[in-house]
Design a protein around this motif. Structure first.
Motif, PDB file in Angstrom:
ATOM      1  N   ALA A 149       0.856  -1.182   0.000  1.00 13.72           N
ATOM      2  CA  ALA A 149       0.000   0.000   0.000  1.00 13.72           C
ATOM      3  C   ALA A 149       0.892   1.232   0.000  1.00 13.72           C
ATOM      4  O   ALA A 149       1.768   1.377   0.859  1.00 13.72           O
ATOM      5  CB  ALA A 149      -0.910  -0.004   1.217  1.00 13.72           C
ATOM      6  N   ALA A 150       0.700   2.122  -0.964  1.00 13.84           N
ATOM      7  CA  ALA A 150       1.574   3.282  -1.073  1.00 13.84           C
ATOM      8  C   ALA A 150       0.888   4.411  -1.814  1.00 13.84           C
ATOM      9  O   ALA A 150       0.047   4.179  -2.692  1.00 13.84           O
ATOM     10  CB  ALA A 150       2.868   2.904  -1.800  1.00 13.84           C
ATOM     11  N   ASP A 151       1.265   5.629  -1.485  1.00  9.55           N
ATOM     12  CA  ASP A 151       0.830   6.817  -2.201  1.00  9.55           C
ATOM     13  C   ASP A 151       1.922   7.174  -3.195  1.00  9.55           C
ATOM     14  O   ASP A 151       3.017   7.588  -2.813  1.00  9.55           O
ATOM     15  CB  ASP A 151       0.607   7.967  -1.224  1.00  9.55           C
ATOM     16  CG  ASP A 151       0.111   9.236  -1.909  1.00  9.55           C
ATOM     17  OD1 ASP A 151      -0.048   9.221  -3.154  1.00  9.55           O
ATOM     18  OD2 ASP A 151      -0.115  10.239  -1.200  1.00  9.55           O
ATOM     19  N   LEU A 152       1.644   7.026  -4.467  1.00  7.01           N
ATOM     20  CA  LEU A 152       2.655   7.246  -5.492  1.00  7.01           C
ATOM     21  C   LEU A 152       2.983   8.723  -5.697  1.00  7.01           C
ATOM     22  O   LEU A 152       3.900   9.044  -6.456  1.00  7.01           O
ATOM     23  CB  LEU A 152       2.215   6.615  -6.804  1.00  7.01           C
ATOM     24  CG  LEU A 152       2.151   5.083  -6.791  1.00  7.01           C
ATOM     25  CD1 LEU A 152       1.590   4.575  -8.109  1.00  7.01           C
ATOM     26  CD2 LEU A 152       3.514   4.486  -6.523  1.00  7.01           C
ATOM     27  N   ALA A 153       2.272   9.595  -5.023  1.00  4.94           N
ATOM     28  CA  ALA A 153       2.628  11.011  -5.088  1.00  4.94           C
ATOM     29  C   ALA A 153       3.841  11.320  -4.223  1.00  4.94           C
ATOM     30  O   ALA A 153       4.409  12.409  -4.320  1.00  4.94           O
ATOM     31  CB  ALA A 153       1.451  11.873  -4.643  1.00  4.94           C
ATOM     32  N   SER A 154       4.262  10.358  -3.408  1.00  4.99           N
ATOM     33  CA  SER A 154       5.413  10.568  -2.531  1.00  4.99           C
ATOM     34  C   SER A 154       6.705  10.616  -3.336  1.00  4.99           C
ATOM     35  O   SER A 154       6.914   9.811  -4.246  1.00  4.99           O
ATOM     36  CB  SER A 154       5.505   9.431  -1.503  1.00  4.99           C
ATOM     37  OG  SER A 154       6.749   9.460  -0.833  1.00  4.99           O
ATOM     38  N   PRO A 155       7.617  11.533  -3.005  1.00  8.11           N
ATOM     39  CA  PRO A 155       8.908  11.576  -3.704  1.00  8.11           C
ATOM     40  C   PRO A 155       9.796  10.386  -3.387  1.00  8.11           C
ATOM     41  O   PRO A 155      10.808  10.178  -4.059  1.00  8.11           O
ATOM     42  CB  PRO A 155       9.524  12.892  -3.210  1.00  8.11           C
ATOM     43  CG  PRO A 155       8.876  13.153  -1.900  1.00  8.11           C
ATOM     44  CD  PRO A 155       7.473  12.638  -2.040  1.00  8.11           C
ATOM     45  N   ASP A 156       9.414   9.596  -2.392  1.00  6.22           N
ATOM     46  CA  ASP A 156      10.184   8.411  -2.014  1.00  6.22           C
ATOM     47  C   ASP A 156       9.622   7.126  -2.605  1.00  6.22           C
ATOM     48  O   ASP A 156      10.023   6.035  -2.203  1.00  6.22           O
ATOM     49  CB  ASP A 156      10.228   8.281  -0.484  1.00  6.22           C
ATOM     50  CG  ASP A 156      10.863   9.477   0.198  1.00  6.22           C
ATOM     51  OD1 ASP A 156      11.829  10.018  -0.367  1.00  6.22           O
ATOM     52  OD2 ASP A 156      10.382   9.867   1.277  1.00  6.22           O
ATOM     53  N   GLY A 173      10.146   5.504  -5.178  1.00  2.93           N
ATOM     54  CA  GLY A 173      11.102   4.586  -5.790  1.00  2.93           C
ATOM     55  C   GLY A 173      11.541   3.476  -4.861  1.00  2.93           C
ATOM     56  O   GLY A 173      11.976   2.409  -5.310  1.00  2.93           O
ATOM     57  N   GLU A 174      11.400   3.695  -3.554  1.00  3.16           N
ATOM     58  CA  GLU A 174      11.778   2.680  -2.573  1.00  3.16           C
ATOM     59  C   GLU A 174      10.899   1.437  -2.664  1.00  3.16           C
ATOM     60  O   GLU A 174      11.247   0.386  -2.113  1.00  3.16           O
ATOM     61  CB  GLU A 174      11.699   3.265  -1.160  1.00  3.16           C
ATOM     62  CG  GLU A 174      12.701   4.398  -0.914  1.00  3.16           C
ATOM     63  CD  GLU A 174      12.560   5.003   0.470  1.00  3.16           C
ATOM     64  OE1 GLU A 174      11.613   4.603   1.190  1.00  3.16           O
ATOM     65  OE2 GLU A 174      13.385   5.857   0.830  1.00  3.16           O
ATOM     66  N   LEU A 203      10.504   7.534 -11.391  1.00  2.99           N
ATOM     67  CA  LEU A 203      11.269   7.158 -10.204  1.00  2.99           C
ATOM     68  C   LEU A 203      11.326   5.642 -10.035  1.00  2.99           C
ATOM     69  O   LEU A 203      12.377   5.081  -9.680  1.00  2.99           O
ATOM     70  CB  LEU A 203      10.668   7.807  -8.963  1.00  2.99           C
ATOM     71  CG  LEU A 203      10.775   9.336  -8.875  1.00  2.99           C
ATOM     72  CD1 LEU A 203      10.066   9.843  -7.620  1.00  2.99           C
ATOM     73  CD2 LEU A 203      12.228   9.787  -8.886  1.00  2.99           C
ATOM     74  N   LEU A 204      10.229   4.981 -10.297  1.00  2.69           N
ATOM     75  CA  LEU A 204      10.202   3.519 -10.189  1.00  2.69           C
ATOM     76  C   LEU A 204      11.073   2.874 -11.261  1.00  2.69           C
ATOM     77  O   LEU A 204      11.777   1.891 -11.002  1.00  2.69           O
ATOM     78  CB  LEU A 204       8.762   3.013 -10.297  1.00  2.69           C
ATOM     79  CG  LEU A 204       7.869   3.310  -9.089  1.00  2.69           C
ATOM     80  CD1 LEU A 204       6.405   3.086  -9.437  1.00  2.69           C
ATOM     81  CD2 LEU A 204       8.255   2.437  -7.899  1.00  2.69           C
ATOM     82  N   THR A 205      11.050   3.423 -12.462  1.00  3.33           N
ATOM     83  CA  THR A 205      11.871   2.889 -13.552  1.00  3.33           C
ATOM     84  C   THR A 205      13.354   3.038 -13.246  1.00  3.33           C
ATOM     85  O   THR A 205      14.149   2.104 -13.449  1.00  3.33           O
ATOM     86  CB  THR A 205      11.523   3.589 -14.873  1.00  3.33           C
ATOM     87  OG1 THR A 205      10.142   3.339 -15.193  1.00  3.33           O
ATOM     88  CG2 THR A 205      12.391   3.088 -16.018  1.00  3.33           C
ATOM     89  N   LEU A 225      14.312   0.582 -10.669  1.00  4.78           N
ATOM     90  CA  LEU A 225      14.409  -0.752 -11.253  1.00  4.78           C
ATOM     91  C   LEU A 225      15.762  -0.941 -11.926  1.00  4.78           C
ATOM     92  O   LEU A 225      16.428  -1.974 -11.737  1.00  4.78           O
ATOM     93  CB  LEU A 225      13.291  -0.952 -12.279  1.00  4.78           C
ATOM     94  CG  LEU A 225      13.316  -2.261 -13.080  1.00  4.78           C
ATOM     95  CD1 LEU A 225      12.932  -3.433 -12.190  1.00  4.78           C
ATOM     96  CD2 LEU A 225      12.390  -2.181 -14.280  1.00  4.78           C
ATOM     97  N   ALA A 226      16.195   0.055 -12.669  1.00  7.32           N
ATOM     98  CA  ALA A 226      17.473  -0.034 -13.374  1.00  7.32           C
ATOM     99  C   ALA A 226      18.644  -0.101 -12.406  1.00  7.32           C
ATOM    100  O   ALA A 226      19.696  -0.654 -12.729  1.00  7.32           O
ATOM    101  CB  ALA A 226      17.636   1.163 -14.307  1.00  7.32           C
ATOM    102  N   ALA A 227      18.467   0.456 -11.205  1.00  8.69           N
ATOM    103  CA  ALA A 227      19.550   0.482 -10.217  1.00  8.69           C
ATOM    104  C   ALA A 227      19.713  -0.837  -9.479  1.00  8.69           C
ATOM    105  O   ALA A 227      20.711  -1.031  -8.779  1.00  8.69           O
ATOM    106  CB  ALA A 227      19.301   1.607  -9.212  1.00  8.69           C
ATOM    107  N   GLN A 228      18.752  -1.761  -9.640  1.00 11.20           N
ATOM    108  CA  GLN A 228      18.841  -3.049  -8.929  1.00 11.20           C
ATOM    109  C   GLN A 228      20.139  -3.768  -9.251  1.00 11.20           C
ATOM    110  O   GLN A 228      20.903  -4.145  -8.396  1.00 11.20           O
ATOM    111  CB  GLN A 228      17.686  -3.972  -9.338  1.00 11.20           C
ATOM    112  CG  GLN A 228      16.346  -3.648  -8.785  1.00 11.20           C
ATOM    113  CD  GLN A 228      15.332  -4.710  -9.198  1.00 11.20           C
ATOM    114  OE1 GLN A 228      14.631  -5.241  -8.363  1.00 11.20           O
ATOM    115  NE2 GLN A 228      15.267  -5.031 -10.468  1.00 11.20           N
TER     116      GLN A 228
END
Length: 261
Positions: free
Chosen positions: A59-66, A68-69, A117-119, A122-125
């Motif tokens: 559960a997450a609010d995607l408007a958060s700048p964090d 990507g975590e 941010l999510l992309t 993902l690339a940083a994994q």
């Protein structure tokens, strides 16, 4: 049967849930992300029961700048993420003359910033091959009243798709987008009126689309069959982008010279 780890935002319903079901049917482990916790938990439990796959709910609010975590949280639970489907999106109706900065920014944050941010996360994994599918919209190319923020966000998402495809290719990440036409989705978050649905569902195929048809496109873009495809925008809209059948046939009865006179 595949055994990828697929993370899908907006997975509690609509296109996001249809995508989750399509990947689960392939045998993929699913991590669903949504702001609606109870609906998301129920949806993921149903997928686990129907397809016998592992599922997780975040559960997450995607408007958060964090936001990507979320990638690292998902990886900690089910291993590295192989496929990211950015299906979450909001489209409130706000006429420009009544819109404030907060209204505008929230749409951009959820619809554009979060997928980017999510992309990047993902690339940083690591440098394992992975695929991203963004869910855009026909609104990316056509403005409409009350949706300036939404249309702008989807146009930006399509350019972000191309930019991410270029910059992240060497990291082994393919990034593409599906741009749906009007899709029948019973969404309590983004409801539409019957009049609006009737107006925007005009296309050469003469019907509205279904969530599973968008999920099928996402499934292909994330597959090895699309291994040479990145930075593409796949328009699944019943032919609406190609043209319209709602105009009468025009038969010219005068020459160009006569018309000019």
């Amino acid at each position: 049967m595949s055994c990828r780890h697929v993370l899908i935002t907006g997975a509690a319903g609509g296109i996001g849930l249809a995508c989750a079901a399509a990947f689960a049917a392939e045998g993929d482990a699913i991590t669903g992300v949504d702001a609606r916790q109870s609906e998301l938990t129920s949806a993921m439990a149903d997928l686990a029961h129907r397809y016998g796959v592992a599922t997780e709910s975040i559960a997450a609010d995607l408007a958060s700048p964090d936001c990507g975590e979320i990638i690292s949280r998902a990886a900690a639970a089910q291993g590295p993420v192989d496929v990211l489907v950015n299906a979450a999106g909001i489209y409130p109706a706000n006429p420009l003359q009544q819109m404030n900065a907060e209204d505008w920014d929230r749409v951009q944050h959820v619809n554009v910033r979060a997928p980017v941010l999510l992309t990047v996360a993902l690339a940083a994994q690591d440098h394992r091959p992975s695929a991203v599918v963004n869910i855009s919209s026909g609104a990316a190319t056509r403005a409409r009243p009350g949706a300036a923020h939404y249309c702008t966000s989807k146009a930006a998402l399509e350019m972000a798709t191309k930019a991410c495809a270029v910059e992240l290719a060497q990291a082994g990440v393919r990034v593409n987008a599906v741009a749906p036409g009007f899709i029948e989705v019973d969404s309590p978050v983004n409801p539409v009126t019957d009049d609006y649905a009737a107006a925007v569902s005009v296309n050469p195929l003469g019907r509205t689309g279904q969530p599973y048809e968008i999920a099928a496109a996402a499934l292909w873009l994330a597959s090895d069959a699309a291994s040479f495809t990145t930075g593409a925008i796949l328009r699944v809209d019943g032919g609406a982008t190609a043209g319209t059948t709602s105009l009468p046939t025009h038969y010219p009865t005068t020459t160009p010279l006569q018309r000019a006179q």
